[in-house]
Structure formats: C-alpha cells, structure tokens
Design a protein around this motif. Structure first.
Motif, PDB file in Angstrom:
ATOM      1  N   THR A   9      17.062  32.520 -24.500  1.00 11.24           N
ATOM      2  CA  THR A   9      16.844  33.957 -24.528  1.00 11.24           C
ATOM      3  C   THR A   9      17.825  34.669 -23.611  1.00 11.24           C
ATOM      4  O   THR A   9      18.412  35.694 -23.979  1.00 11.24           O
ATOM      5  CB  THR A   9      15.387  34.285 -24.134  1.00 11.24           C
ATOM      6  N   GLU A 139      13.804  32.670 -34.540  1.00  9.72           N
ATOM      7  CA  GLU A 139      12.697  33.575 -34.250  1.00  9.72           C
ATOM      8  C   GLU A 139      13.122  34.665 -33.256  1.00  9.72           C
ATOM      9  O   GLU A 139      12.831  35.849 -33.452  1.00  9.72           O
ATOM     10  CB  GLU A 139      11.505  32.802 -33.698  1.00  9.72           C
ATOM     11  N   VAL A 140      13.833  34.268 -32.208  1.00 10.91           N
ATOM     12  CA  VAL A 140      14.315  35.237 -31.221  1.00 10.91           C
ATOM     13  C   VAL A 140      15.257  36.238 -31.892  1.00 10.91           C
ATOM     14  O   VAL A 140      15.163  37.457 -31.670  1.00 10.91           O
ATOM     15  CB  VAL A 140      15.020  34.527 -30.041  1.00 10.91           C
ATOM     16  N   GLN A 142      15.387  37.041 -35.104  1.00  8.10           N
ATOM     17  CA  GLN A 142      14.645  37.885 -36.042  1.00  8.10           C
ATOM     18  C   GLN A 142      13.950  39.034 -35.319  1.00  8.10           C
ATOM     19  O   GLN A 142      13.869  40.144 -35.838  1.00  8.10           O
ATOM     20  CB  GLN A 142      13.613  37.065 -36.826  1.00  8.10           C
ATOM     21  N   GLU A 143      13.464  38.768 -34.128  1.00  8.59           N
ATOM     22  CA  GLU A 143      12.807  39.811 -33.343  1.00  8.59           C
ATOM     23  C   GLU A 143      13.826  40.804 -32.782  1.00  8.59           C
ATOM     24  O   GLU A 143      13.521  41.984 -32.634  1.00  8.59           O
ATOM     25  CB  GLU A 143      12.004  39.193 -32.211  1.00  8.59           C
ATOM     26  N   ALA A 144      15.028  40.327 -32.480  1.00  5.87           N
ATOM     27  CA  ALA A 144      16.019  41.161 -31.808  1.00  5.87           C
ATOM     28  C   ALA A 144      16.867  41.991 -32.773  1.00  5.87           C
ATOM     29  O   ALA A 144      17.304  43.084 -32.418  1.00  5.87           O
ATOM     30  CB  ALA A 144      16.930  40.282 -30.949  1.00  5.87           C
TER      31      ALA A 144
END
Length: 151
Positions: A9, A139-140, A142-144
């Motif tokens: 992250t 996943e990180v 996709q969120e960002a």
C-alpha cells in the motif's frame, strides 16, 4: 501477510510522488518483505529454503519486467483517464491481457521449477501465495482507481 500488504500500500501510494531512486528502494523493500513472508508461509527446512530462495530470486528478477509494464500501464491509465479515447481504452485493455498472460506464463514456468526441485505441494503453495498477493494488489488498485467514465 498484513505486513506485506502494508508495504504494498505504501509502495502504491508513494509511486506517484517518488523519484526513481526512492521508488527502487521501496520496490526492493517490497520484494524483500514478500520473500520473507513466503519463506515463513512455506515452512521449509534450511536446505529446502536455500533451494527455494535461489529459484524465487530468479523468478523475482524475471518478474521485474512484468511489474514495470504494469506500473507503466497504471500510469498511462491515470494520465489518460480524463480524456481517454476509444483507441486508448482499447490499448489499455489489450496491454492488461498481455501482462496477465505473461504473468501466468511466468508463474507456470516457476511452478514447474519449484515442483521439480521441492515437490508439487511447495510449487502449489508458491502459486497460491503469488495469486493471493496479486489479488490483494488488484483489490487495492480497484479501490484507488476510478472505473472508466466514473466521476
């Protein structure tokens, strides 16, 4: 695993602002942490761990080009997002497919090497771990990142 995700992250967040040398230092830290975590996950004795580490180091070196391509693709996506044309969207999707195919091919190659040297179970654990990490990264991201056309 959580330690690895934290490093990831930070790496993703820092990528936008970092100078090349700083980014390389974070990539090295990420790869080092990842290697430590997979070593703990596999629970190999010293001899098998040495064999695995030798193979995994080769894998990490070969994977650098794929990772660089993926980072460049992400940068292109971010740069083009506000004014993306059909052609640019098409190029991004095609490059995504290409990167995923290269990654699959590389993992398959190294699964075979690890299986030959250490058995199918260890090879399977390698693939499982790599896919877990990749899914976590996805996943990180996709969120960002916004979807195309999302405001």
């Amino acid at each position: 695993m959580k330690k690895l995700l934290l490093v990831l992250t930070v790496l993703c967040a820092f990528n936008t602002y970092a100078q090349d040398a700083e980014l390389e230092a974070f990539k090295d830290l990420y790869n080092s942490e990842k290697k430590t975590v997979i070593g703990e996950f596999l629970e190999l004795d010293a001899t098998k761990a040495a064999t695995f580490n030798e193979i995994y180091d080769q894998y990490t070196l070969e994977r650098k080009d794929i990772a660089s391509s993926r980072m460049a693709l992400l940068e292109d996506y971010v740069d083009q997002y506000d004014s993306m044309t059909d052609e640019q969207a098409d190029a991004i999707v095609k490059e995504t497919f290409s990167i995923r195919a290269k990654n699959e091919k590389l993992q398959k190659k190294y699964y075979k090497k690890i299986k030959k040297a250490l058995g199918a179970k260890t090879g399977s654990q390698f693939v499982q771990f790599e896919r877990y990490v990749q899914t976590s990264i996805d996943e990180v991201l996709q969120e960002a990142l916004p979807l195309i056309g999302e405001k």
